[in-house]
Design a protein around this motif. Structure first.
Motif, mmCIF file in Angstrom:
data_model
loop_
_atom_site.group_PDB
_atom_site.id
_atom_site.type_symbol
_atom_site.label_atom_id
_atom_site.label_comp_id
_atom_site.label_asym_id
_atom_site.label_seq_id
_atom_site.Cartn_x
_atom_site.Cartn_y
_atom_site.Cartn_z
ATOM 1 N N SER A 172 6.468 -1.557 9.328
ATOM 2 C CA SER A 172 6.567 -0.218 9.912
ATOM 3 C C SER A 172 6.665 0.888 8.867
ATOM 4 O O SER A 172 6.657 2.059 9.210
ATOM 5 C CB SER A 172 7.764 -0.142 10.857
ATOM 6 N N THR A 181 -1.295 -7.862 9.043
ATOM 7 C CA THR A 181 -0.171 -7.420 9.854
ATOM 8 C C THR A 181 0.648 -6.498 8.969
ATOM 9 O O THR A 181 0.986 -6.857 7.836
ATOM 10 C CB THR A 181 0.691 -8.601 10.317
ATOM 11 N N PHE A 182 0.954 -5.318 9.471
ATOM 12 C CA PHE A 182 1.683 -4.326 8.685
ATOM 13 C C PHE A 182 3.130 -4.217 9.121
ATOM 14 O O PHE A 182 3.457 -4.390 10.302
ATOM 15 C CB PHE A 182 1.035 -2.950 8.848
ATOM 16 N N PHE A 199 3.670 0.893 2.772
ATOM 17 C CA PHE A 199 3.465 -0.141 3.783
ATOM 18 C C PHE A 199 3.298 -1.492 3.114
ATOM 19 O O PHE A 199 2.520 -1.643 2.173
ATOM 20 C CB PHE A 199 2.219 0.151 4.623
ATOM 21 N N TYR A 253 0.845 -1.180 0.000
ATOM 22 C CA TYR A 253 0.000 0.000 0.000
ATOM 23 C C TYR A 253 0.889 1.241 0.000
ATOM 24 O O TYR A 253 2.005 1.220 0.512
ATOM 25 C CB TYR A 253 -0.865 0.073 1.259
#
Lengths: 114, 114
Positions: free
Chosen positions: A107, A104-105, A90, A35
């Motif tokens: 940082s 889950t992303f 991201f 993203y």
């Protein structure tokens, strides 16, 4: 490694240069996503991969390419960077076999194209 | 088309006030999931909640509560007795089974004043 690791953390890049943003996860999630986040626009999907060996285009894929050679890695490449690609990027992953599994992303990578 | 709208761009309240963040989504899918994520000033994206479209029971977690109204396609988020640490950008994000990926709203920036 715990979760998702993105590298670099930040980068200033000259327009026209090639750049690869790295993303590695250790959760054995089958699905991965890239993203970009721009002020006032939320997060927009660039590319995604439902499983190793497959990729798909998201909402804003132009100027970007991805590959998914294995489960853990999902690099994003800018072939010839332009200033409009200045953004925070991201990477995320999910276990899509688990219905409704959240993401889950990482940082994030802050990229500035000058 | 699948779409999500967070009409409130920015909200500012005084500490200890209650605040509700609105989220309206559009979908033709019969099965979908709804997420809220928090992005504090440090920039990371933090998962808050996931809700299945079959489950319209409201949920409370400490000072946080979520009101899912399928009839109006809304999934609103309320913070009770807000605190300065709640200051962040909050994203509503529907996950559609037909798309196998999550679509993010443009976010609501919440500022809690001491």
């Amino acid at each position: 490694i715990a979760g998702i690791t993105q590298a670099p953390t930040s980068q200033i890049l000259a327009a026209g240069r090639r750049m690869t943003l790295r993303c590695t996860q250790d959760m054995r999630h089958n699905a991965m996503y890239w993203y970009r986040q721009d002020l006032g626009l939320g997060l927009r999907l660039i590319h995604y991969s439902n499983t190793a060996g497959t990729t798909g285009k998201g909402e804003v894929p132009d100027g970007y390419s991805v590959s998914r050679a294995n489960t853990d890695d999902f690099p994003l490449t800018l072939a010839s960077a332009v200033p409009s690609q200045t953004s925070v990027y991201f990477c995320a992953s999910s276990d899509s076999a688990k219905q409704g599994g959240g993401y889950t992303f990482g940082s994030g990578t802050r990229l500035t194209v000058v | 088309a699948q779409k999500v709208t967070q009409a409130q761009t920015e909200i500012s309240v005084v500490e200890k006030e209650d605040v509700t963040l609105d989220c309206v989504y559009e979908t033709r899918d019969t099965t979908y999931y709804l997420f809220w994520y928090k992005q504090p000033p440090s920039g990371e994206l933090v998962f808050l909640i996931r809700r299945n479209s079959f489950d319209e029971q409201n949920e409370i977690s400490g000072r946080y509560s979520w009101n899912f109204q399928k009839s109006t396609s809304s999934f609103n988020f309320t913070i009770t007795a807000s605190q300065v640490v709640d200051s962040a950008v909050y994203f509503c994000a529907p996950g559609y089974s037909s798309a196998s990926k999550i679509i993010f709203g443009s976010g609501t920036r919440l500022s809690i004043r001491p």
